[in-house]
Design an enzyme around this catalytic site. Sequence first.
Site, PDB file in Angstrom:
ATOM      1  N   GLU B  28       0.839  -1.200   0.000  1.00 53.54           N
ATOM      2  CA  GLU B  28       0.000   0.000   0.000  1.00 53.54           C
ATOM      3  C   GLU B  28       0.871   1.247   0.000  1.00 53.54           C
ATOM      4  O   GLU B  28       1.756   1.387   0.853  1.00 53.54           O
ATOM      5  CB  GLU B  28      -0.910   0.003   1.232  1.00 53.54           C
ATOM      6  CG  GLU B  28      -1.958  -1.110   1.197  1.00 53.54           C
ATOM      7  CD  GLU B  28      -2.456  -1.484   2.577  1.00 53.54           C
ATOM      8  OE1 GLU B  28      -2.101  -0.808   3.571  1.00 53.54           O
ATOM      9  OE2 GLU B  28      -3.197  -2.489   2.670  1.00 53.54           O
ATOM     10  N   ALA B  58      -5.465  -4.182   0.919  1.00 55.65           N
ATOM     11  CA  ALA B  58      -5.760  -5.555   1.328  1.00 55.65           C
ATOM     12  C   ALA B  58      -4.457  -6.298   1.600  1.00 55.65           C
ATOM     13  O   ALA B  58      -3.790  -6.749   0.667  1.00 55.65           O
ATOM     14  CB  ALA B  58      -6.571  -6.275   0.254  1.00 55.65           C
ATOM     15  N   GLU B  59      -4.118  -6.420   2.861  1.00 56.48           N
ATOM     16  CA  GLU B  59      -2.864  -7.081   3.233  1.00 56.48           C
ATOM     17  C   GLU B  59      -2.836  -8.533   2.794  1.00 56.48           C
ATOM     18  O   GLU B  59      -1.780  -9.083   2.480  1.00 56.48           O
ATOM     19  CB  GLU B  59      -2.631  -6.970   4.733  1.00 56.48           C
ATOM     20  CG  GLU B  59      -2.207  -5.586   5.219  1.00 56.48           C
ATOM     21  CD  GLU B  59      -3.312  -4.547   5.145  1.00 56.48           C
ATOM     22  OE1 GLU B  59      -4.484  -4.916   4.964  1.00 56.48           O
ATOM     23  OE2 GLU B  59      -3.006  -3.347   5.255  1.00 56.48           O
ATOM     24  N   GLN B  81       2.269  -1.949   5.817  1.00 56.66           N
ATOM     25  CA  GLN B  81       2.480  -0.545   6.210  1.00 56.66           C
ATOM     26  C   GLN B  81       2.642  -0.389   7.722  1.00 56.66           C
ATOM     27  O   GLN B  81       3.500   0.363   8.183  1.00 56.66           O
ATOM     28  CB  GLN B  81       1.281   0.259   5.711  1.00 56.66           C
ATOM     29  CG  GLN B  81       1.486   1.730   5.628  1.00 56.66           C
ATOM     30  CD  GLN B  81       0.342   2.386   4.864  1.00 56.66           C
ATOM     31  OE1 GLN B  81      -0.729   2.612   5.436  1.00 56.66           O
ATOM     32  NE2 GLN B  81       0.545   2.649   3.586  1.00 56.66           N
ATOM     33  N   ALA B  83       2.484  -3.056  11.279  1.00 53.04           N
ATOM     34  CA  ALA B  83       2.306  -4.415  11.810  1.00 53.04           C
ATOM     35  C   ALA B  83       0.905  -4.582  12.395  1.00 53.04           C
ATOM     36  O   ALA B  83       0.332  -5.669  12.364  1.00 53.04           O
ATOM     37  CB  ALA B  83       3.351  -4.703  12.882  1.00 53.04           C
ATOM     38  N   ASP B  84       0.361  -3.492  12.899  1.00 50.56           N
ATOM     39  CA  ASP B  84      -0.973  -3.519  13.499  1.00 50.56           C
ATOM     40  C   ASP B  84      -2.034  -3.979  12.495  1.00 50.56           C
ATOM     41  O   ASP B  84      -3.104  -4.418  12.897  1.00 50.56           O
ATOM     42  CB  ASP B  84      -1.350  -2.125  14.010  1.00 50.56           C
ATOM     43  CG  ASP B  84      -0.198  -1.438  14.725  1.00 50.56           C
ATOM     44  OD1 ASP B  84       0.884  -1.305  14.114  1.00 50.56           O
ATOM     45  OD2 ASP B  84      -0.377  -1.028  15.886  1.00 50.56           O
ATOM     46  N   PHE B  85      -1.729  -3.858  11.198  1.00 52.99           N
ATOM     47  CA  PHE B  85      -2.721  -4.187  10.165  1.00 52.99           C
ATOM     48  C   PHE B  85      -2.353  -5.445   9.395  1.00 52.99           C
ATOM     49  O   PHE B  85      -2.807  -5.666   8.272  1.00 52.99           O
ATOM     50  CB  PHE B  85      -2.896  -3.010   9.201  1.00 52.99           C
ATOM     51  CG  PHE B  85      -3.183  -1.720   9.909  1.00 52.99           C
ATOM     52  CD1 PHE B  85      -4.147  -1.651  10.900  1.00 52.99           C
ATOM     53  CD2 PHE B  85      -2.469  -0.577   9.601  1.00 52.99           C
ATOM     54  CE1 PHE B  85      -4.410  -0.470  11.571  1.00 52.99           C
ATOM     55  CE2 PHE B  85      -2.723   0.617  10.271  1.00 52.99           C
ATOM     56  CZ  PHE B  85      -3.694   0.671  11.258  1.00 52.99           C
ATOM     57  N   ILE B  86      -1.571  -6.289  10.018  1.00 53.84           N
ATOM     58  CA  ILE B  86      -1.125  -7.506   9.339  1.00 53.84           C
ATOM     59  C   ILE B  86      -2.177  -8.620   9.418  1.00 53.84           C
ATOM     60  O   ILE B  86      -2.104  -9.608   8.700  1.00 53.84           O
ATOM     61  CB  ILE B  86       0.223  -7.975   9.946  1.00 53.84           C
ATOM     62  CG1 ILE B  86       0.977  -8.856   8.953  1.00 53.84           C
ATOM     63  CG2 ILE B  86       0.009  -8.678  11.288  1.00 53.84           C
ATOM     64  CD1 ILE B  86       2.432  -9.097   9.337  1.00 53.84           C
ATOM     65  N   PRO B  88      -5.191  -9.156   8.280  1.00 53.52           N
ATOM     66  CA  PRO B  88      -5.838  -9.719   7.086  1.00 53.52           C
ATOM     67  C   PRO B  88      -4.935 -10.682   6.310  1.00 53.52           C
ATOM     68  O   PRO B  88      -5.425 -11.447   5.478  1.00 53.52           O
ATOM     69  CB  PRO B  88      -6.155  -8.483   6.234  1.00 53.52           C
ATOM     70  CG  PRO B  88      -6.196  -7.347   7.201  1.00 53.52           C
ATOM     71  CD  PRO B  88      -5.153  -7.688   8.235  1.00 53.52           C
ATOM     72  N   HIS B 128      -0.909   1.952  15.779  1.00 53.71           N
ATOM     73  CA  HIS B 128       0.260   2.276  14.942  1.00 53.71           C
ATOM     74  C   HIS B 128       1.539   2.080  15.737  1.00 53.71           C
ATOM     75  O   HIS B 128       2.525   2.777  15.549  1.00 53.71           O
ATOM     76  CB  HIS B 128       0.165   3.708  14.410  1.00 53.71           C
ATOM     77  CG  HIS B 128      -0.940   3.926  13.430  1.00 53.71           C
ATOM     78  ND1 HIS B 128      -2.246   4.061  13.816  1.00 53.71           N
ATOM     79  CD2 HIS B 128      -0.931   3.982  12.074  1.00 53.71           C
ATOM     80  CE1 HIS B 128      -3.008   4.228  12.739  1.00 53.71           C
ATOM     81  NE2 HIS B 128      -2.237   4.180  11.672  1.00 53.71           N
TER      82      HIS B 128
HETATM   83  C1  LIG Z   1      -6.225  -3.030   7.361  1.00 49.72           C
HETATM   84  C2  LIG Z   1      -5.575  -1.699   7.237  1.00 49.72           C
HETATM   85  N1  LIG Z   1      -4.586  -1.513   6.336  1.00 49.72           N
HETATM   86  C3  LIG Z   1      -3.972  -0.321   6.191  1.00 49.72           C
HETATM   87  C4  LIG Z   1      -4.326   0.747   6.976  1.00 49.72           C
HETATM   88  C5  LIG Z   1      -3.630   2.122   6.822  1.00 49.72           C
HETATM   89  N2  LIG Z   1      -4.593   3.096   6.278  1.00 49.72           N
HETATM   90  C6  LIG Z   1      -5.275   3.955   7.096  1.00 49.72           C
HETATM   91  S1  LIG Z   1      -6.405   4.867   6.237  1.00 49.72           S
HETATM   92  C7  LIG Z   1      -5.966   4.149   4.774  1.00 49.72           C
HETATM   93  C8  LIG Z   1      -6.668   4.552   3.507  1.00 49.72           C
HETATM   94  C9  LIG Z   1      -8.160   4.444   3.641  1.00 49.72           C
HETATM   95  O1  LIG Z   1      -8.758   4.825   2.434  1.00 49.72           O
HETATM   96  P1  LIG Z   1     -10.330   4.889   2.316  1.00 49.72           P
HETATM   97  O2  LIG Z   1     -10.934   3.592   2.748  1.00 49.72           O
HETATM   98  O3  LIG Z   1     -10.653   5.335   0.938  1.00 49.72           O
HETATM   99  O4  LIG Z   1     -10.790   5.964   3.395  1.00 49.72           O
HETATM  100  P2  LIG Z   1     -10.409   7.525   3.362  1.00 49.72           P
HETATM  101  O5  LIG Z   1      -9.134   7.683   4.165  1.00 49.72           O
HETATM  102  O6  LIG Z   1     -10.239   7.945   1.925  1.00 49.72           O
HETATM  103  O7  LIG Z   1     -11.568   8.224   4.016  1.00 49.72           O
HETATM  104  C10 LIG Z   1      -4.959   3.197   4.956  1.00 49.72           C
HETATM  105  C11 LIG Z   1      -4.342   2.390   3.876  1.00 49.72           C
HETATM  106  C12 LIG Z   1      -5.347   0.527   7.940  1.00 49.72           C
HETATM  107  N3  LIG Z   1      -5.737   1.515   8.773  1.00 49.72           N
HETATM  108  N4  LIG Z   1      -5.945  -0.683   8.040  1.00 49.72           N
END
Ligand SMILES: Cc1ncc(C[n+]2csc(CCOP(=O)(O)OP(=O)(O)O)c2C)c(N)n1
Lengths: 330, 330, 356, 356
Positions: B28, B58-59, B81, B83-86, B88, B128
């Site tokens: 990502e 999508a991890e 990005q 570790a907290d989101f690993i 999935p 985070h």
């Molecule tokens: C499972 C997961 N992966 C990565 C992240 C890091 N992250 C936080 S917000 C974001 C983008 C979100 O995009 P969107 O769903 O379009 O919402 P927006 O921020 O545009 O409102 C990411 C990749 C996360 N929080 N959760």
Amino acid sequence: MSVSYIEAITTGLAEEMRRDDRVFLIGEDVGVMGGVFGATKGLFEEFGAERVIDSPLAEGVIVSSAIGASMAGLRPVAEIQFADFITPAMDAITQQAAKLRYRSGGSQTCPLTLRVCYGGGTGGGLYHSQTNTTWFAHEPGLIVVAPATVADAKGMLKAGIRQDDPVIYFEHKRLYRLPTIKEDLPEGDDFVTDLFHAAVRHEGKDATIVTYGYMLQISLQAAQKVEQETGASIEVIDLRVLNPLDRDTVLDSVAKTSRLCIVQEDHRTLGIGSEIAAIVAEDAFDCLDAPILRVAAPDVPAIPAAEPMEQFYMPNVDKVTAALHKLLQY
Amino acid sequence: MSVSYIEAITTGLAEEMRRDDRVFLIGEDVGVMGGVFGATKGLFEEFGAERVIDSPLAEGVIVSSAIGASMAGLRPVAEIQFADFITPAMDAITQQAAKLRYRSGGSQTCPLTLRVCYGGGTGGGLYHSQTNTTWFAHEPGLIVVAPATVADAKGMLKAGIRQDDPVIYFEHKRLYRLPTIKEDLPEGDDFVTDLFHAAVRHEGKDATIVTYGYMLQISLQAAQKVEQETGASIEVIDLRVLNPLDRDTVLDSVAKTSRLCIVQEDHRTLGIGSEIAAIVAEDAFDCLDAPILRVAAPDVPAIPAAEPMEQFYMPNVDKVTAALHKLLQY
Amino acid sequence: MATKVKEPVAVATASSKNGSSLINDDKLKQLYSTMLKCRLLEEKARILKKQARYKGNYYAAVGQEATAVGVAVDLRPEDAVAPSHRDFIANYIKGVPLSAMFSQLYGRITSPDKGRSSPAHCGYAPLNIITPSSTIAAQLNIGTGIALANKLKKNDNVVVAFSGDGSTSLGFWHEALNFAGVQNLPIIFVCQNNLWAESVSVKLQTKVEDISLKAAGYGFPGITVDGNDVVAVYRVAYEAIQRARNGGGPTLIEAKTYRWYGHSEIDPAKYRSPEEVEVWKTKDPIAGMERYLTQRNLFTPEWKQQLSEAFNKELDEAIEFAEKAPQAEPVECLDYVYSFDVRGRELDRKTRTPKY
Amino acid sequence: MATKVKEPVAVATASSKNGSSLINDDKLKQLYSTMLKCRLLEEKARILKKQARYKGNYYAAVGQEATAVGVAVDLRPEDAVAPSHRDFIANYIKGVPLSAMFSQLYGRITSPDKGRSSPAHCGYAPLNIITPSSTIAAQLNIGTGIALANKLKKNDNVVVAFSGDGSTSLGFWHEALNFAGVQNLPIIFVCQNNLWAESVSVKLQTKVEDISLKAAGYGFPGITVDGNDVVAVYRVAYEAIQRARNGGGPTLIEAKTYRWYGHSEIDPAKYRSPEEVEVWKTKDPIAGMERYLTQRNLFTPEWKQQLSEAFNKELDEAIEFAEKAPQAEPVECLDYVYSFDVRGRELDRKTRTPKY
Ligand SMILES: Cc1ncc(C[n+]2csc(CCOP(=O)(O)OP(=O)(O)O)c2C)c(N)n1
Ligand SMILES: Cc1ncc(C[n+]2csc(CCOP(=O)(O)OP(=O)(O)O)c2C)c(N)n1
Ligand SMILES: [Mg+2]
Ligand SMILES: [Mg+2]
């Protein structure tokens, strides 16, 4: 009349559902079929499709919907058919259920119970045999239990359903119908055990075994064997609760016996036994007269299907006996 | 010219991509943006969208597509990005990548490298800041590394990309731009370190600290402080590799010092330190003159956002120093 | 019989044209004979299981043969297949030797997995068949990764990923299809909708009638085909495979079919009505194809007889091979964990430096 | 302005009829004033962040106000909201006191989470707003569980679950919508398609033009609405909420909108062209609504002036409250882990028996 481990689960569920209509079940094949092992047999017929929900094939849905429903005041009991397939629910369990109370400053909670069928030694192979208790015992906020007796199968399940925290309840498939552990149990509501203490299953003064789950059976047999062979007496502790761990019962026993052998079905590295060893090496060091031994499976990814390799993998009475001899002769 | 930890990662990636056109990146925000911390800066421009792929959010896709691509002969470097989101990707990592070689009897393998940004102390809060190295160190079949120095950041990454096993590479966000650890590094291909041994970062004879990641910095400072205060000399071991663990380097050190303090950023229960303690209590018991102490975070679900609570949570020089004094006076 | 193809979302244009023109008599006979062999193979595997000649369990696709055969019969060795627990026969169709397949059921060292995986969880590296895990739908994402590699390597190999109706409820299923759509990957997702996921009706898996509808959310064609009509499946698959080879991206094929027996050999399948089973047995893809071939004077009972006898001999040889083959030594449990040896690490617990 | 509603899949029938009839002048003014207050609130939050008056980060929805307001303005206290990191203002719209919201930004003990969660990750138990994690899309599944409870309890409360375009790539998103469809749950999924997920274009998240298309795979209505047109959003949401209350099941609403600023306050958003940003700023939902109200003689600059001044006072009081409020004591890090106290367990390491 004496009941089996799985009957204890079924009656425990039925009693709680009769007692409290906030209790409902959700999982794969738990409804019409009554569960792949029969743990929920008859409950669909008694309580109907609304309280015994056949979920889609999605563990994340099973756990997350239980989180939401419990936030909304219900008492869901969710089932993971095989621990090997719990990964799709990893976020729901470790990032949501475990952390909700904390992240909301105590203002929101999810009192759900998650039954997880685990364990090997039945020829289930790589993906129907796993013991991944470590993933959840590592997560504060989850109460993780692993009943090893029929009484606990029922009493801890009922206590878990009433507990105001998410409870992960690990049930070993090899105990389900094991005839040798059948017990007579009191019927009814009052039979609820505690969720926070280990149990001394066999008293002894020369060495301590700490174990949980199916390995309690192996440990008791090995202890008896060694007692007969050597005249020594071996204390056997059933952890019962894997998170938060009951340090005192373990420390008190080691203070008495000065020798510790940990028996786990999981492979060696970072199994529950690692934390037990660390606690004792930290807080009961002076009491120890010998190294802390671990009888565990080898560090391989999972249990192979072919019998010779499965046998090699599983801890058994001989391996525990050998460790005890080593420990006593030290 | 002296480079930072994150620069070492970026150049390591660039060098391997130039050397071997089977190497590509996926994650990502790794492409156009060059990563949320800038670890892949400039690589999209140099290698294009086909070799630096901005994945969907999508991890599971990030890791699984790397598994498939590596089965097909490529050398993917995937990024998580935080570790907290690993979670999935939990199935992809623990049930697929870790087990593919084993379940296929060695006939199929997935030589992927997974970079995971982890660690707290930066005010990142509950989601985070996490250190969930235990989930993966518990899984045989995965090589798990956690470089603590700039040289290792580069050398272990390059070695990981060339390794024929799935390598999980934990990079601590607090090290990325830490000025005090900058190093001069040799340019070019030949600079590849090993993936299997711990390193003695500071020699000593009176006590051993075992640690990894950012905590190496804390440990070295505490060791120096205690050496000045007491004249004792403290050996500091950087594990470098969390799975499979290098037992010998730890055991040899404890055999020399007879005293062990484990320092981990993770909370206490079932952190990597538990296994280190268990190994030493099992195989170096006779060498020990004192309990094995652990300096770790408290057993709470995650690191709170508010500074006072984060401070309370994080292990620091004072906590390690206090533990060392206790250990030496024992 | 008329080939029934239902196209709720994208239109598999010209499938009738291109498709059928390709199906010459030899191909029709090959489709039939391959189905017949798959049937014989699985019925044999079931008998051996009932006789407890091998351990573990077996997941028969009996009744579903038309789908696997119609999709996989023309695949190249370089094309990858991502099977599930129910796709043992996909190995045979792709060309895996029967001796290897029965060694897999028997868990012998002559098995591709050397006795590690459960029966029917069969892969084969030389023919690019992924050794399956049991995690439902996981193979779809790994398959997508292989398709990504094909795209990056700019070859024209494709990936065929099999799954079932139940698998569509998992996030993994969605993630695979979504990514394949975004990257326009050369992969064909074959969803074998046999109406049941163990004891759970497809009505509890999804609100929609046709799983192929779901492709609309991913931006590539989805098509529902009669999964018991091997000619229909072949046509639809042919077009999807060509599209993928030519850079046209993924296709979702929903094959409506039915498993005659329980989820596995230990499942009495009481959750289904006998009537339902009977109705579907009248739709037997093999009997149907016999009628079709007979109309075209391409079928004789003698031919079937010969096919069966010859193949049964092959089966018996393979079974004998497997039964004579040794099991792994217990200590081999420690092998194939890493690219370096772990026996040493485990047996004498002094760490060895891996050779690498 | 004309309300633009695009209905690619299910037709939100009669939305024009039922919908607009309900929108009397007071409601129109309320929609405007609520958007204005949300804007003032977030611009203030951004300034405070730039001044480093609180720690952490902030994720502004400036430019997207019409969506949150149009959907949430009429929700009952009993209705649940499942917010993401970008839905701080949903708390205000639902009625959370500003003092609590700014305490949350400042991480004070007066915050609903007592200083644990990151800024803008705000929940509020008394109004059934789920305290969000940061895991994208996780709130959708928890929301689905609350909707399941509503169904089992046979009440007519609904759940509104917010997410973004990027969230649609995660399996969690699929699992939530699929289950809601199967169970026909009272939940409204509001996907705020602001074209970007951090630096990643929606074109890399999905192959389809309209995310609302995806509802077709789940068997319930999906509708795309101009997310900057508060009246259009209100109409569409009104109908979806009514349908859910009446047992009609879920709806997916895709609101096409745009975030004016970076993903967070530390994101310069270089990945977007200045032109794109400018085009969208001309579509400012608040300015648009001003024009609309002016046409109907419902707007005067004085009124806006009064609204702004009054609300700025409220903001200043809330900020003062938050800044004066104490932070948690360090040791409070140990609280709210379980239903029993863990301080004892951690501080003196002898296990206490939890009271329960
Ligand atoms: C499972 C997961 N992966 C990565 C992240 C890091 N992250 C936080 S917000 C974001 C983008 C979100 O995009 P969107 O769903 O379009 O919402 P927006 O921020 O545009 O409102 C990411 C990749 C996360 N929080 N959760
Ligand atoms: C993630 C996961 N959850 C549960 C299971 C247990 N399980 C094995 S097969 C199966 C049903 C699969 O149904 P379907 O996808 O329709 O395939 P079929 O068996 O009908 O061919 C289940 C629930 C599993 N293997 N993986
Ligand atoms: Mg099925
Ligand atoms: Mg977005």
